[in-house]
Scaffold this motif. Structure first.
Motif, PDB file in Angstrom:
ATOM      1  N   PHE A   1       0.839  -1.198   0.000  1.00  0.00           N
ATOM      2  CA  PHE A   1       0.000   0.000   0.000  1.00  0.00           C
ATOM      3  C   PHE A   1       0.877   1.251   0.000  1.00  0.00           C
ATOM      4  CE2 PHE A   1      -2.172   3.563   1.862  1.00  0.00           C
ATOM      5  CZ  PHE A   1      -3.432   3.515   1.310  1.00  0.00           C
ATOM      6  N   ALA A   2       1.854   1.285   0.891  1.00  0.00           N
ATOM      7  CA  ALA A   2       2.684   2.480   1.045  1.00  0.00           C
ATOM      8  C   ALA A   2       3.544   2.757  -0.183  1.00  0.00           C
ATOM      9  CB  ALA A   2       3.553   2.348   2.287  1.00  0.00           C
ATOM     10  N   LYS A   3       4.030   1.723  -0.828  1.00  0.00           N
ATOM     11  CA  LYS A   3       4.822   1.947  -2.040  1.00  0.00           C
ATOM     12  C   LYS A   3       4.023   2.721  -3.075  1.00  0.00           C
ATOM     13  CE  LYS A   3       8.235  -1.753  -2.026  1.00  0.00           C
ATOM     14  NZ  LYS A   3       8.656  -3.016  -2.659  1.00  0.00           N
ATOM     15  N   GLU A   4       2.731   2.441  -3.154  1.00  0.00           N
ATOM     16  CA  GLU A   4       1.892   3.108  -4.143  1.00  0.00           C
ATOM     17  C   GLU A   4       1.357   4.453  -3.675  1.00  0.00           C
ATOM     18  OE1 GLU A   4      -1.754   2.162  -7.212  1.00  0.00           O
ATOM     19  OE2 GLU A   4      -1.042   0.568  -5.886  1.00  0.00           O
ATOM     20  N   PHE A   5       1.020   4.577  -2.378  1.00  0.00           N
ATOM     21  CA  PHE A   5       0.286   5.749  -1.935  1.00  0.00           C
ATOM     22  C   PHE A   5       0.956   6.613  -0.872  1.00  0.00           C
ATOM     23  CE2 PHE A   5      -2.937   2.646  -3.332  1.00  0.00           C
ATOM     24  CZ  PHE A   5      -3.478   3.376  -4.385  1.00  0.00           C
ATOM     25  N   ASP A   6       1.906   6.095  -0.110  1.00  0.00           N
ATOM     26  CA  ASP A   6       2.502   6.853   0.992  1.00  0.00           C
ATOM     27  C   ASP A   6       3.923   6.346   1.245  1.00  0.00           C
ATOM     28  OD1 ASP A   6       2.956   8.432   3.219  1.00  0.00           O
ATOM     29  OD2 ASP A   6       1.300   7.616   4.410  1.00  0.00           O
ATOM     30  N   PRO A   7       4.828   6.542   0.278  1.00  0.00           N
ATOM     31  CA  PRO A   7       6.149   5.905   0.328  1.00  0.00           C
ATOM     32  C   PRO A   7       7.156   6.555   1.274  1.00  0.00           C
ATOM     33  CG  PRO A   7       5.957   7.199  -1.674  1.00  0.00           C
ATOM     34  CD  PRO A   7       4.624   7.273  -0.987  1.00  0.00           C
ATOM     35  N   GLN A   8       6.791   6.672   2.521  1.00  0.00           N
ATOM     36  CA  GLN A   8       7.734   7.135   3.534  1.00  0.00           C
ATOM     37  C   GLN A   8       8.473   5.931   4.086  1.00  0.00           C
ATOM     38  OE1 GLN A   8       6.167  10.478   6.060  1.00  0.00           O
ATOM     39  NE2 GLN A   8       4.215   9.700   5.240  1.00  0.00           N
ATOM     40  N   SER A   9       9.718   6.138   4.504  1.00  0.00           N
ATOM     41  CA  SER A   9      10.589   5.012   4.889  1.00  0.00           C
ATOM     42  C   SER A   9       9.994   4.143   5.997  1.00  0.00           C
ATOM     43  CB  SER A   9      11.973   5.515   5.304  1.00  0.00           C
ATOM     44  OG  SER A   9      11.879   6.359   6.440  1.00  0.00           O
ATOM     45  N   PHE A  10       9.303   4.725   6.945  1.00  0.00           N
ATOM     46  CA  PHE A  10       8.744   3.930   8.047  1.00  0.00           C
ATOM     47  C   PHE A  10       7.533   3.111   7.627  1.00  0.00           C
ATOM     48  CE2 PHE A  10       7.913   8.478   8.696  1.00  0.00           C
ATOM     49  CZ  PHE A  10       6.538   8.549   8.515  1.00  0.00           C
ATOM     50  N   HIS A  11       7.075   3.287   6.360  1.00  0.00           N
ATOM     51  CA  HIS A  11       5.999   2.474   5.800  1.00  0.00           C
ATOM     52  C   HIS A  11       6.499   1.440   4.796  1.00  0.00           C
ATOM     53  CE1 HIS A  11       3.196   5.190   7.659  1.00  0.00           C
ATOM     54  NE2 HIS A  11       3.230   6.128   6.721  1.00  0.00           N
ATOM     55  N   VAL A  12       7.645   1.683   4.189  1.00  0.00           N
ATOM     56  CA  VAL A  12       8.091   0.825   3.072  1.00  0.00           C
ATOM     57  C   VAL A  12       9.397   0.073   3.309  1.00  0.00           C
ATOM     58  CG1 VAL A  12       6.885   2.206   1.333  1.00  0.00           C
ATOM     59  CG2 VAL A  12       9.280   2.715   1.864  1.00  0.00           C
ATOM     60  N   ASP A  13      10.188   0.470   4.304  1.00  0.00           N
ATOM     61  CA  ASP A  13      11.511  -0.123   4.499  1.00  0.00           C
ATOM     62  C   ASP A  13      11.688  -0.591   5.942  1.00  0.00           C
ATOM     63  OD1 ASP A  13      14.211  -0.714   4.797  1.00  0.00           O
ATOM     64  OD2 ASP A  13      14.901   1.068   3.703  1.00  0.00           O
ATOM     65  N   PRO A  14      11.517  -1.899   6.191  1.00  0.00           N
ATOM     66  CA  PRO A  14      11.622  -2.400   7.569  1.00  0.00           C
ATOM     67  C   PRO A  14      12.965  -2.104   8.236  1.00  0.00           C
ATOM     68  CG  PRO A  14      10.663  -4.070   6.143  1.00  0.00           C
ATOM     69  CD  PRO A  14      11.131  -2.954   5.249  1.00  0.00           C
ATOM     70  N   VAL A  15      14.047  -2.105   7.471  1.00  0.00           N
ATOM     71  CA  VAL A  15      15.375  -1.846   8.043  1.00  0.00           C
ATOM     72  C   VAL A  15      15.473  -0.389   8.486  1.00  0.00           C
ATOM     73  CG1 VAL A  15      17.855  -1.817   7.588  1.00  0.00           C
ATOM     74  CG2 VAL A  15      16.456  -3.707   6.725  1.00  0.00           C
TER      75      VAL A  15
END
Length: 155
Positions: free
Chosen positions: A33-47
């Motif tokens: 979801f975040a990659k498409e609509f809200d690509p902030q690091s704390f939504h898209v990158d677990p590391v």
């Protein structure tokens, strides 16, 4: 379709609460979801999220709102009478949603009144709350919906 007997405007009584079901969320859906609509690091990158402000990956608030909306459509809004929404007031995300959480949604009618300009419909204000498995509120808002009155004039 809801099973609460909610069919027309007159059925939405001020002060009444309805349980609208639950949904679980996993890491993959949060990231997708975040990659498409809200690509902030704390939504898209677990590391990156692990050292970020939330100490781990969290769902976008908009993802939480979308999941909540689906439960409302399935379990609260009337197929027969819903004319859409006029808006949402004061949306808040007081606690983050994390992978593995299960959210439960409750809708409480806070106001219900007939339209002054269009007598075939009413206006319903609903407090919507999404709560996680630990009882923490993760989303709260007030929705304003338009609903048809009963075709027989409300009888």
């Amino acid at each position: 379709m809801n099973d609460h007997g909610l069919r027309f405007f007159e059925d939405y009584v001020t002060g009444t609460s309805y349980e609208c079901g639950s949904v679980s969320i996993d890491e993959a859906s949060i990231i997708n979801f975040a990659k498409e609509f809200d690509p902030q690091s704390f939504h898209v990158d677990p590391v990156a999220a692990a050292t970020g402000p939330f100490g781990g990956l969290i769902a976008s608030g908009w993802h939480t709102a979308d999941l909540t909306m689906r439960l409302l459509v399935d379990n609260y809004l009337s197929v027969e009478a819903s004319l859409g929404g006029a808006g949402v007031d004061e949306i808040r995300w007081p606690y983050p949603v994390r992978p593995g959480d299960t959210l439960r949604v409750r809708a409480t009618v806070v106001e219900s009144r007939k339209s002054l300009s269009k007598p075939d419909r009413g206006i319903v204000k609903t407090l919507i709350e999404a709560v996680n498995q630990d009882g923490r509120t993760v989303m709260r808002c007030t929705a304003i919906n338009l609903l048809r009155v009963r075709p027989d004039g409300g009888m």
